[in-house]
Structures are given as structure tokens and as C-alpha cells.
Design a protein around this motif. Structure first.
Motif, mmCIF file in Angstrom:
data_model
loop_
_atom_site.group_PDB
_atom_site.id
_atom_site.type_symbol
_atom_site.label_atom_id
_atom_site.label_comp_id
_atom_site.label_asym_id
_atom_site.label_seq_id
_atom_site.Cartn_x
_atom_site.Cartn_y
_atom_site.Cartn_z
ATOM 1 N N LYS A 1 0.838 -1.206 0.000
ATOM 2 C CA LYS A 1 0.000 0.000 0.000
ATOM 3 C C LYS A 1 0.870 1.254 0.000
ATOM 4 N N LYS A 2 1.977 1.194 0.735
ATOM 5 C CA LYS A 2 2.895 2.335 0.817
ATOM 6 C C LYS A 2 3.518 2.632 -0.550
ATOM 7 N N ASP A 3 3.926 1.586 -1.263
ATOM 8 C CA ASP A 3 4.547 1.762 -2.581
ATOM 9 C C ASP A 3 3.525 2.241 -3.615
ATOM 10 N N ARG A 4 2.301 1.778 -3.489
ATOM 11 C CA ARG A 4 1.247 2.253 -4.393
ATOM 12 C C ARG A 4 1.027 3.756 -4.206
ATOM 13 N N GLN A 5 1.015 4.177 -2.938
ATOM 14 C CA GLN A 5 0.808 5.593 -2.633
ATOM 15 C C GLN A 5 1.972 6.441 -3.147
ATOM 16 N N ALA A 6 3.181 5.917 -3.011
ATOM 17 C CA ALA A 6 4.362 6.638 -3.511
ATOM 18 C C ALA A 6 4.321 6.766 -5.031
ATOM 19 N N LEU A 7 3.873 5.703 -5.699
ATOM 20 C CA LEU A 7 3.749 5.732 -7.159
ATOM 21 C C LEU A 7 2.691 6.735 -7.589
ATOM 22 N N LYS A 8 1.577 6.749 -6.879
ATOM 23 C CA LYS A 8 0.503 7.699 -7.185
ATOM 24 C C LYS A 8 0.992 9.138 -7.013
ATOM 25 N N GLU A 9 1.739 9.392 -5.937
ATOM 26 C CA GLU A 9 2.261 10.738 -5.664
ATOM 27 C C GLU A 9 3.234 11.168 -6.765
#
Length: 405
Positions: free
Chosen positions: A322-330
Motif C-alpha cells: 500500500k505504501k509503494d502504491r501511494q508513492a507511485l501515485k504521488e
């Protein structure tokens, strides 16, 4: 003895000729002076040679000025539809391109000929190349000393444009005259100009040169001279960084030392049912590769690049935390890059700044301190967005001035 004119207009470009034609047809004796061998070079090269002569949606919201309300009167009295009527009366065929931008089907030369024809109808005298050496205010009028002699007039109209494209004769003459008569000038700088970037800023995108796509770009800040902006426009990736309409728009608001922000998915949302949060939270994508998911809304090469930057290339979505998905989205929706500068006056389309609107009457474009001295067009602190708005300001300010003359 020279003829005594109702108005001497300095500058035979878009604003100057348009103002002259109207004033002449209203019965005024008008003289236009220009230092160029060939008139209207800026019109001729505009819009790729087809002249983006106005915008269907031109409104006060499309202009930058320290006083955003200044443009309202002139634009209301001479909106885009009025200039379109004039174009139609000359049977000039035109087409709409993008977001209301109108271009000649054939050539920008048609607009130039139309302006000259309007001047001819009004009995306007156009003299060029003539160098203006001195402008003096006298009792009851003005004296203009030129390389061809001295001309006397009731009024003087400064329509010499701004500083962009010095190769075709651009000068700061109108600003010099404003300062001569102790009018405040907002410091000019290039606008609608490509931004330059350091090589480091594009280390991850330098293999994507030639790629073009619609984005949402943000620039400036609330406390800045002209505030902040957000545009949905196309960006072009080049070997040197970013170009295209999106960057030109952002440049007008950009402040040295600050970053511009790009939402690479922002334009996808416009006019569609796309939802960014759903894309990154959709569990139906569990077995798909990260780059495959991104490629559903981005060009494939760009999708791979973003996945690679976050070490997610080749990984199934179910394996991404979830953390990596959020970083990718950002990374994708708030991508930040700091320009090194602009490409300057040679590449700028228009000028920011100019004669401070506090010094002028918005109904007439006349100096509040010096009756009979007018400033119109680009030399005023009014700058339009990309897409025909700057020409619309030339027409509207020229019309306001002509009515006052």
C-alpha cells in the motif's frame, strides 16, 4: 508646415493599425508611424503563419495583470465575436483548433491585409520606416520629432508592443516613453516562453524525447505577482526537458527558484469517468503488472518509466505494498521539477508587465496624468494566456482607445 493630426499612433502592429482604422473611419485624421521596413511581422509569424487571431472563450479570466479588473471594460465593449464579424466581412476562412482558438485557413497575411484595408477606408496615413526621435507635450497637444520631420497632434498613442522577438524589431520604446512622462512601469519579463531545465531534472525521462500527451500543470503561488495557475494542456518531452503549450502557459506564472508540478493523469479526468483513486485501489488489477496498469491511462513508454523509477517494473500489483502504491501515485499525480530558467526574449511569445494599469483609464487607455497620451496592446501590464487572447487584447484595447479619440 506639417498637417495637424487628431492622433499619431506609434507602432503599426496589431493594436496600432486596428485602432487607426477605427479612429479614421470615425472621422479622425490619423497618422501611423513605424520603424520597420515591413509592417506586422509579429502577426505574420504568429500561429505557425496562420495567425491565432482570437479565442471564442476570451474573458477577463484569461489575462494576467496586477489589476485583473482592468481588462473588463475593454473586453466587454469589444468581445471576440465582434472581431470575428470583421473577419467574416472580409470573407477570410478560419477554423477552430483547440479550446476556442481561431486560425486563418490560409495565411496570417489575410489579417494584415484586412487591417491595412480598414486603415485605407479611414483615410489613415501610414509612414514607415520612420524613426521617432522625441515626443514632447505642448500646450493643447503633442509634438513628435521623427527622421522624416516634425509632426503635431492632439493625441499620441503608444502601440509599439513588447520585448519578445528582438530579431523582428521589438523594443521597449513604449516603456521608455512611459518613464519619460513619470508613469509607473511593472518590470517586464518573458512570458509564454519555453522553460530550460538541468540534465539532472530529467535523468529518468531523457529516453522519452518526442512523446507528447495532455497533462495538468500547476505553476506560481498565491502570494506571487500574478498568483497561481493550473492548466490542462499538452506537454512535449524533449532531449532538453519539457516544452509544448503546457509549459508555455506555466511560464507566465512561474517564479525563479520554484518548481512546476505536473499531474500526468489530470487531463485524463477531464471529460471522462476516470478516477485516479480507483485506478490505484482497484483489486481487479491484482494479477496485472504495474506498468500494464499504468499503460491503461498513460503512453506505454512513460508507464514503464514511472514503474521503473519506483522499482516496480515487472511486479504484479498484488505484490506492491500500500505504501509503494501511494508513492507511485504521488510521483505520477504530483511530479515536481524545478526549471533552471526561461529561454528569454528570443523565444518568448509575449511580455509580462508593462505600463502599470493604475496610470491608465480603463475606459479609454489614456494616461490619467497626461491627457492625450494613450497606451494600448502588449506594452500595457496585461498579458493573455496562450491561444489568441493576446490578439484579442490588442483589438479590445485598440477599440477602446479609438472610441476615446
Amino acid at each position: 508646415m506639417s498637417k495637424y493630426w487628431d492622433a499619431i499612433i506609434i507602432g503599426g502592429g496589431a493594436a496600432g493599425l486596428f485602432c487607426a482604422g477605427i479612429a479614421g473611419q470615425l472621422g479622425k485624421k490619423v497618422l501611423v508611424l513605424d520603424h520597420a521596413d515591413v509592417l506586422c511581422e509579429k502577426i505574420r509569424i504568429s500561429g505557425g503563419g496562420r495567425c491565432n487571431f482570437t479565442n471564442l472563450h476570451s474573458s477577463p479570466a484569461n489575462f494576467l495583470s496586477l489589476n485583473p479588473n482592468f481588462v473588463k471594460s475593454a473586453l466587454a465593449r469589444y468581445p471576440a465575436k465582434e472581431f470575428i464579424k470583421l473577419v467574416q466581412s472580409y470573407r477570410i476562412d478560419y477554423h477552430e483548433k483547440h479550446q476556442g482558438q481561431l486560425f486563418c485557413d490560409e495565411s496570417a497575411h489575410q489579417i494584415i491585409q484586412m487591417l491595412l484595408s480598414e486603415c485605407k477606408k479611414g483615410g489613415v496615413i501610414v509612414k514607415h520606416p520612420v524613426t521617432v526621435q522625441e515626443i514632447k507635450q505642448e500646450t493643447g497637444g503633442w509634438s513628435v520629432s521623427t527622421s522624416a520631420g516634425i509632426e503635431k497632434s492632439k493625441s499620441v498613442v503608444m502601440a509599439t508592443g513588447g520585448l519578445p522577438v528582438p530579431a523582428i524589431g521589438a523594443t521597449a520604446y513604449a516603456l521608455d516613453i512611459a518613464k519619460q512622462f513619470e508613469l509607473m512601469v511593472v518590470d517586464p519579463r518573458p512570458a509564454l516562453v519555453p522553460l530550460s531545465f538541468t540534465a539532472d531534472a530529467f535523468a529518468n525521462l531523457n529516453e522519452l524525447a518526442g512523446l507528447s500527451l495532455p497533462i495538468r500543470i500547476s505553476s506560481g503561488s498565491k502570494g506571487a505577482r500574478y498568483g497561481a495557475c493550473r492548466f490542462n494542456e499538452d506537454v512535449l518531452l524533449t532531449h532538453k526537458g519539457l516544452s509544448g503549450p503546457a509549459v508555455l502557459q506555466a511560464s507566465s506564472y512561474w517564479i525563479e527558484g520554484e518548481a512546476v508540478h505536473i499531474d500526468w493523469l489530470g487531463a485524463v479526468e477531464v471529460g471522462s469517468h476516470f478516477n485516479c483513486d480507483e485506478l490505484f485501489n482497484n483489486e481487479d488489477n491484482r494479477l496485472k503488472l504495474t506498468e500494464t496498469i499504468l499503460a491503461s491511462v498513460l503512453p506505454q513508454r512513460l508507464a514503464r518509466s514511472f514503474a521503473q523509477q519506483k522499482n516496480l517494473l515487472g511486479r504484479k500489483w498484488a505484490e506492491v505494498s500500500k505504501k509503494d502504491r501511494q508513492a507511485l501515485k504521488e510521483l505520477i499525480t504530483n511530479w515536481s521539477v524545478k526549471p533552471a530558467g526561461t529561454l528569454g526574449w528570443k523565444k518568448a511569445e509575449v511580455m509580462l508587465g508593462g505600463v502599470d494599469t493604475k496610470e491608465l483609464d480603463g475606459q479609454s487607455m489614456m494616461s490619467k496624468k497626461h491627457p492625450g497620451l494613450f497606451f494600448i496592446g502588449e506594452c500595457v501590464d496585461v498579458t493573455g494566456h496562450l491561444g489568441g487572447h493576446n490578439f484579442q487584447w490588442a483589438w479590445a484595447s485598440g477599440h477602446a482607445c479609438a472610441q476615446a479619440l
